[in-house]
Design a protein around this motif. Structure first.
Motif, mmCIF file in Angstrom:
data_model
loop_
_atom_site.group_PDB
_atom_site.id
_atom_site.type_symbol
_atom_site.label_atom_id
_atom_site.label_comp_id
_atom_site.label_asym_id
_atom_site.label_seq_id
_atom_site.Cartn_x
_atom_site.Cartn_y
_atom_site.Cartn_z
ATOM 1 N N ARG A 113 45.490 -3.647 34.031
ATOM 2 C CA ARG A 113 45.478 -5.075 34.034
ATOM 3 C C ARG A 113 46.629 -5.309 35.005
ATOM 4 O O ARG A 113 47.031 -6.433 35.427
ATOM 5 N N ASP A 114 47.810 -4.385 34.691
ATOM 6 C CA ASP A 114 48.986 -4.643 35.376
ATOM 7 C C ASP A 114 48.933 -4.702 36.797
ATOM 8 O O ASP A 114 48.029 -4.250 37.441
ATOM 9 N N THR A 115 50.009 -4.840 37.475
ATOM 10 C CA THR A 115 50.243 -4.520 39.022
ATOM 11 C C THR A 115 51.315 -3.709 39.310
ATOM 12 O O THR A 115 52.185 -3.274 38.518
ATOM 13 N N GLY A 116 50.984 -3.218 40.839
ATOM 14 C CA GLY A 116 52.008 -2.524 41.241
ATOM 15 C C GLY A 116 52.233 -1.473 40.269
ATOM 16 O O GLY A 116 51.119 -0.638 39.984
ATOM 17 N N ASP A 117 53.596 -0.777 40.252
ATOM 18 C CA ASP A 117 53.657 0.532 39.504
ATOM 19 C C ASP A 117 53.149 0.682 38.347
ATOM 20 O O ASP A 117 52.907 1.673 37.715
ATOM 21 N N ASN A 118 53.031 -0.492 37.564
ATOM 22 C CA ASN A 118 52.715 -0.607 36.134
ATOM 23 C C ASN A 118 51.209 -0.433 36.103
ATOM 24 O O ASN A 118 50.670 -0.318 34.965
ATOM 25 N N ALA A 119 50.556 -0.554 37.218
ATOM 26 C CA ALA A 119 48.937 -0.302 37.377
ATOM 27 C C ALA A 119 48.705 1.172 37.723
ATOM 28 O O ALA A 119 47.517 1.376 37.703
ATOM 29 N N PHE A 120 49.546 1.774 38.139
ATOM 30 C CA PHE A 120 49.471 3.333 38.640
ATOM 31 C C PHE A 120 48.879 4.157 37.261
ATOM 32 O O PHE A 120 49.619 4.468 36.546
ATOM 33 N N VAL A 121 47.813 4.695 37.266
ATOM 34 C CA VAL A 121 47.258 5.609 36.270
ATOM 35 C C VAL A 121 47.282 7.000 36.651
ATOM 36 O O VAL A 121 46.859 7.545 37.721
ATOM 37 N N LEU A 122 47.820 8.017 35.661
ATOM 38 C CA LEU A 122 47.906 9.391 35.757
ATOM 39 C C LEU A 122 47.077 9.870 34.875
ATOM 40 O O LEU A 122 46.870 9.508 33.624
ATOM 41 N N TYR A 123 46.233 10.956 34.943
ATOM 42 C CA TYR A 123 45.323 11.589 34.366
ATOM 43 C C TYR A 123 45.811 12.992 33.662
ATOM 44 O O TYR A 123 46.495 13.703 34.540
ATOM 45 N N ASN A 124 45.625 13.062 32.491
ATOM 46 C CA ASN A 124 45.987 14.492 31.741
ATOM 47 C C ASN A 124 44.914 14.880 30.968
ATOM 48 O O ASN A 124 44.512 13.973 30.118
ATOM 49 N N LEU A 125 44.769 16.220 30.823
ATOM 50 C CA LEU A 125 43.974 16.784 29.722
ATOM 51 C C LEU A 125 44.932 17.168 28.520
ATOM 52 O O LEU A 125 45.972 17.405 28.514
ATOM 53 N N THR A 126 44.241 16.945 27.105
ATOM 54 C CA THR A 126 44.920 17.085 26.038
ATOM 55 C C THR A 126 44.142 17.803 24.988
ATOM 56 O O THR A 126 43.107 17.769 25.327
#
Length: 267
Positions: free
Chosen positions: A254-267
């Motif tokens: 729900r954030d905007t700009g860089d705060n809304a950029f999502v990175l995915y990782n396997l754990t």
């Protein structure tokens, strides 16, 4: 129906044997003049009682020649435009025996001038832009300072907020410091506010205002975690090559700009 009214009259009787003119007042303090008073404005009537006619004159104190006096009536008027910085002026009026110049008396006249409210307050800029991070506690945003070229109370300024944001913002009427009064939520509330601030003088005969619009932009902070969208079941056949796309998982923030950029990782 008959009507009646009464009027109180003060009568001063001068003895016929007075040896010099006697003024009706010990000193004259006429009503203050406006700095915009035109030439020939009435100032005061000075009167002395004496057994013979007297001649009136200004003897000292009016070095710049702001006033003239009628020699017979004692009426004082302005002789030119008034300069505020030269006042108050204290000058002496003399009443002289019209037949014997060595018989006279003097009285002081004090004339004051009122500073007219000529100028409105002026801010250095009519538009300012400030940024405020969301969720900030009540805090100082900016100090506004206007200038007024008048003097005295005409140049004394107080500050206020003109529009309807008084629940969100306040201003110190003396210092001009603008404050927020509560935290803001970037995602749930407006992200920009236009606060119109005024500076008002304490002028005579009327007060004057100057205005400045402060645009306050609420900035986003990283206060929301990513949330996965519904994830379907995936299936894959055996012996598929490396790099085969099994499916796609998405998340939103729900954030905007860089705060809304999502990175995915396997754990």
């Amino acid at each position: 129906m008959a009507t009646s009214f009464s009027l109180q009259v003060s009568v001063i009787i001068a003895p016929m044997d007075v040896s010099f003119p006697v003024f009706l007042e010990e000193a004259y303090h006429p009503a203050p003049l406006s700095e915009k008073s035109p030439t020939d404005t009435f100032v005061v009537e000075v009167r002395a009682l004496y057994k013979l006619p007297v001649n009136y004159s200004i003897t000292s104190g009016d070095e710049k020649g702001y006033f003239i006096i009628h020699s017979s009536s004692g009426i004082v008027r302005t002789s030119k435009n008034l300069e505020l910085e030269d006042f108050p002026v204290n000058f002496k009026v003399r009443a002289t025996d019209s037949s014997n110049a060595v018989i006279f008396n003097e009285v002081e006249v004090k004339v004051e001038v009122i500073d007219e409210n000529n100028f409105p307050p002026v801010f250095p800029s009519s538009l300012l832009e400030e940024r405020l991070p969301e969720h900030s506690p009540a805090t100082q945003i900016v100090q506004l300072k206007a200038q007024d070229n008048d003097t005295g109370r005409n140049g004394f300024l107080t500050y206020g907020i003109l529009n309807g944001y008084r629940l969100k913002f306040r201003i110190n009427e003396t210092t001009g410091i603008l404050y927020s009064t509560a935290p803001f939520d970037y995602e749930e509330e407006p992200t920009e506010y236009q606060v119109v601030v005024y500076a008002e003088d304490d002028g005579i005969p009327e007060k004057k205002r100057g205005y400045c619009t402060v645009v306050i932009k609420i900035t986003d902070i990283n206060d929301w975690p990513p949330v996965f969208d519904p994830v379907p079941d995936f299936s894959v056949h055996e012996n598929v090559p490396v790099g085969f796309i099994v499916g796609k998982i998405t998340a939103s923030d729900r954030d905007t700009g860089d705060n809304a950029f999502v990175l995915y990782n396997l754990t």
